[in-house]
Design a protein around this motif. Structure first.
Motif, PDB file in Angstrom:
ATOM      1  N   SER A  80       0.842  -1.194   0.000  1.00 35.92           N
ATOM      2  CA  SER A  80       0.000   0.000   0.000  1.00 35.92           C
ATOM      3  C   SER A  80       0.875   1.240   0.000  1.00 35.92           C
ATOM      4  N   SER A  81       0.339   2.291  -0.512  1.00 34.99           N
ATOM      5  CA  SER A  81       1.085   3.529  -0.610  1.00 34.99           C
ATOM      6  C   SER A  81       0.127   4.697  -0.473  1.00 34.99           C
ATOM      7  N   THR A  82       0.654   5.885  -0.572  1.00 35.47           N
ATOM      8  CA  THR A  82      -0.152   7.082  -0.360  1.00 35.47           C
ATOM      9  C   THR A  82       0.084   8.084  -1.469  1.00 35.47           C
ATOM     10  N   ASN A  83      -0.973   8.654  -1.940  1.00 37.62           N
ATOM     11  CA  ASN A  83      -0.883   9.743  -2.913  1.00 37.62           C
ATOM     12  C   ASN A  83      -1.529  10.972  -2.284  1.00 37.62           C
ATOM     13  N   ILE A  84      -0.846  12.100  -2.372  1.00 39.17           N
ATOM     14  CA  ILE A  84      -1.324  13.273  -1.641  1.00 39.17           C
ATOM     15  C   ILE A  84      -1.079  14.539  -2.461  1.00 39.17           C
ATOM     16  N   ALA A 110       3.774  10.896  -3.911  1.00 41.62           N
ATOM     17  CA  ALA A 110       3.294   9.587  -3.490  1.00 41.62           C
ATOM     18  C   ALA A 110       4.414   8.844  -2.793  1.00 41.62           C
ATOM     19  N   SER A 111       4.044   8.011  -1.859  1.00 47.01           N
ATOM     20  CA  SER A 111       5.052   7.224  -1.142  1.00 47.01           C
ATOM     21  C   SER A 111       5.168   5.839  -1.766  1.00 47.01           C
TER      22      SER A 111
ATOM     23  N   ARG B  65      -5.911  16.658  -0.490  1.00 41.53           N
ATOM     24  CA  ARG B  65      -6.542  15.367  -0.725  1.00 41.53           C
ATOM     25  C   ARG B  65      -5.482  14.282  -0.637  1.00 41.53           C
ATOM     26  N   PHE B  67      -5.061   9.795  -0.462  1.00 46.40           N
ATOM     27  CA  PHE B  67      -5.686   8.490  -0.354  1.00 46.40           C
ATOM     28  C   PHE B  67      -4.631   7.400  -0.295  1.00 46.40           C
ATOM     29  N   TYR B  69      -3.607   3.628  -1.359  1.00 46.89           N
ATOM     30  CA  TYR B  69      -3.947   2.701  -2.421  1.00 46.89           C
ATOM     31  C   TYR B  69      -3.004   1.507  -2.377  1.00 46.89           C
ATOM     32  N   SER B  70      -3.416   0.486  -3.021  1.00 50.45           N
ATOM     33  CA  SER B  70      -2.592  -0.712  -3.124  1.00 50.45           C
ATOM     34  C   SER B  70      -2.057  -0.827  -4.541  1.00 50.45           C
TER      35      SER B  70
END
Lengths: 134, 127
Positions: A80-84, A110-111, B65, B67, B69-70
């Protein structure tokens, strides 16, 4: 177009004045007040002002990009990762020095497990002093 | 601290400079505001003659914002990009000011996030 806000009519009460302070990230409010040709502005006590007396508008937008190599896992592995994405005003007024520091900060990316691609920065702004008489 | 900007002549020596608060939103009905105003200085304005430069706006808060995600890690190369800023426009035919603060970001494996925020808007008046 979505809903359109109709501002309250107001009027007849106290006046609100403005003073354009210039473009940049730091503004000498004390000098600007003293130099103003508007006596309503000239009478403002700069030591009584707060952050809420200023409005700032970014002078430009921002963009960023980046790429890198992520750690390879066996096909089928999922993580899983993160987009911000974020942007907002930042302002700080010193009532003792009469200097306003202001900018718009942005942050995005994103991470990933190995190579996070987060980037951030700031853009300068146009600043206005907004003052409502008692 | 860096260079401190000072505008020596205030509002360019144009005399009184008043302004009125329009609210905190992304769209403002300036035409109706002028028509309903009890302030003579505002009432005198013709909304058709205003331009976008007669308004100043500030993002009311972060436009943000995020989120989780996978992703399938078989993708080895990753990239991100994004942009943002302020949108401000005025339609002199309808008398509507539209403004917002916005950001967007795209990640190779994470899709796109977008965010839009309100602004505080003022109408500038120079007597």
């Amino acid at each position: 177009m979505g809903s359109v806000s109709v501002p309250p009519s107001g009027g007849g009460g106290s006046k609100t004045y403005y003073l354009y302070l210039g473009t940049g990230t730091s503004f000498n409010v004390q000098n600007a007040i003293m130099s103003s040709t508007d006596r309503n502005i000239k009478s403002i006590d700069y030591t009584k002002l707060t952050n809420d007396n200023f409005i700032i508008e970014p002078t430009s937008g921002f963009s960023y990009s980046g790429s890198g190599e992520s750690e390879r896992f066996e096909p089928g592995w999922t993580g899983s990762s993160t987009n911000i994405s974020r942007m907002g005003p930042s302002k700080s007024y010193s009532a003792s020095t009469g200097v306003l520091t202001a900018k718009y900060n942005w942050y995005g990316g994103a991470s990933y497990r190995v190579c996070p691609q987060y980037k951030g920065g700031s853009v300068s702004c146009k600043a206005y002093l907004i003052y409502t008489e008692d | 601290m860096g260079m401190v900007s000072t505008m020596l002549t205030g509002n360019g020596g144009r005399g009184k400079s008043c302004c009125v608060y329009l609210g905190n939103s992304t769209s403002f009905d300036v035409k109706t505001f002028i028509q309903n105003s009890r302030d003579p200085a505002v009432k005198r304005l013709k909304y058709q003659n205003l331009t976008v430069n007669d308004f100043v706006v500030e993002g009311s808060a972060n436009a943000s914002r995020e989120f989780i995600y996978s992703y399938d890690s078989q993708y080895m190369n990753v990239s991100v990009s994004g942009n943002g800023g302020l949108t401000k426009s005025y339609n002199s035919s309808t008398g509507v000011l539209t403004a917002n603060i916005h950001t967007s970001g795209t990640a190779t494996q994470g899709g796109t996030v977008t965010a839009t925020g309100n602004v505080k808007a003022y109408l500038l008046l120079t007597a």
